[in-house]
Design a protein around this motif. Structure first.
Motif, PDB file in Angstrom:
ATOM      1  N   ALA A  19       0.863  -1.035  -0.157  1.00  0.00           N
ATOM      2  CA  ALA A  19      -0.400   0.316  -0.346  1.00  0.00           C
ATOM      3  C   ALA A  19       0.814   1.588   0.023  1.00  0.00           C
ATOM      4  N   ALA A  21      -0.574   4.424  -0.071  1.00  0.00           N
ATOM      5  CA  ALA A  21      -1.415   5.534   0.357  1.00  0.00           C
ATOM      6  C   ALA A  21      -2.158   4.818   1.596  1.00  0.00           C
ATOM      7  N   LEU A  22      -2.948   5.841   2.042  1.00  0.00           N
ATOM      8  CA  LEU A  22      -3.981   5.045   3.458  1.00  0.00           C
ATOM      9  C   LEU A  22      -5.291   4.332   2.875  1.00  0.00           C
ATOM     10  N   ASP A  23      -5.671   4.570   1.344  1.00  0.00           N
ATOM     11  CA  ASP A  23      -7.045   4.454   0.786  1.00  0.00           C
ATOM     12  C   ASP A  23      -6.376   3.258   0.646  1.00  0.00           C
ATOM     13  N   HIS A  24      -4.961   2.764   0.318  1.00  0.00           N
ATOM     14  CA  HIS A  24      -5.322   0.994  -0.290  1.00  0.00           C
ATOM     15  C   HIS A  24      -4.648   0.789   0.810  1.00  0.00           C
ATOM     16  N   ASP A  28      -9.725  -3.070   7.966  1.00  0.00           N
ATOM     17  CA  ASP A  28      -8.926  -3.123   9.450  1.00  0.00           C
ATOM     18  C   ASP A  28      -9.512  -3.746  10.027  1.00  0.00           C
ATOM     19  N   THR A 102       2.309   9.602   6.619  1.00  0.00           N
ATOM     20  CA  THR A 102       1.426   8.390   5.959  1.00  0.00           C
ATOM     21  C   THR A 102       1.216   7.257   7.527  1.00  0.00           C
ATOM     22  N   TYR A 106      -1.340   5.991   9.634  1.00  0.00           N
ATOM     23  CA  TYR A 106      -1.577   4.372  10.011  1.00  0.00           C
ATOM     24  C   TYR A 106      -1.461   3.867  10.969  1.00  0.00           C
ATOM     25  N   ARG A 110      -5.824   2.415  12.301  1.00  0.00           N
ATOM     26  CA  ARG A 110      -5.435   0.934  12.654  1.00  0.00           C
ATOM     27  C   ARG A 110      -6.161   0.168  13.426  1.00  0.00           C
TER      28      ARG A 110
END
Length: 208
Positions: A19, A21-24, A28, A102, A106, A110
């Motif tokens: 990933a 980026a966070l949208d990848h 969760d 990032t 993250y 999470r």
């Protein structure tokens, strides 16, 4: 690496996805344990040692090689996450800024993240980036297991002295466990770290 009477469940780890980026990020759920450290601190070698696999994580002589969040799955609910290395001067300013945003995001996002292994070269522990991660983890009440890598580079007396020095410095950070030494050359210290990783991953059952 492990004794004959102590199996290594981390050997089941397989690369799953990357990933940028966070949208990848994957869903969760389940339980994750993250691995962080300065570039060239021995993080990739440590991952290979802990999992008992020679080439699960790519080991490079070029610092800053890992530039994504790399997810390794043990099963459908348990994962290891290799975070990008930090602190490499030749990395572009834009990339350093991305990592600086990032990784904390993250950590905060999470809910499945159970703990962080922070890898530091025993000869150069607690650099600026290490302290920044410890501060962020403290704000989020994220448990941290400091790991002093390349322990075979020091004699026993020097290693014990380094451990005591790091322990004194870590006293100011909350939610930080006692530092543990690790040698990826001979596997010394790997069992204790595996037990901590597996204890964190077992929290999935308690949380669920």
């Amino acid at each position: 690496m492990t004794t004959a009477d102590e199996p290594n469940p981390l050997r089941a780890a397989r690369f799953w996805r990357a990933a940028t980026a966070l949208d990848h990020l994957p869903p969760d759920d389940g339980a994750e344990v993250a691995f962080a450290g300065r570039s060239n601190a021995g993080k990739s070698s440590a991952i290979n040692t802990l999992t008992g696999q020679a080439a699960l994580a790519r080991v490079s002589k070029t610092p800053g090689r890992t530039q994504e969040l790399l997810f390794f799955c043990l099963d459908e609910r348990r994962r290891l996450v290799d975070l990008p290395g930090y602190g490499y001067a030749a990395t572009s300013a834009a990339r350093r800024r991305d990592w600086g945003e990032t990784i904390p995001a993250y950590f905060a996002a999470r809910q499945c993240l159970r703990g962080l292994l922070l890898f530091m070269d025993v000869r150069h522990p607690l650099q600026v980036g290490d302290r920044q991660l410890l501060a962020i983890a403290g704000e989020l009440a994220l448990p941290v297991q400091p790991v002093l890598t390349k322990a075979d580079k020091l004699g026993r007396g020097a290693l014990n002295s380094a451990l005591r020095s790091v322990e004194r410095a870590l006293a100011e950070y909350p939610a930080v466990l006692p530092a543990l030494p690790l040698s990826s050359l001979n596997g010394a210290g790997a069992q204790a770290l595996r037990r901590q990783v597996l204890a964190w991953l077992a929290e999935d059952a308690a949380a669920g």
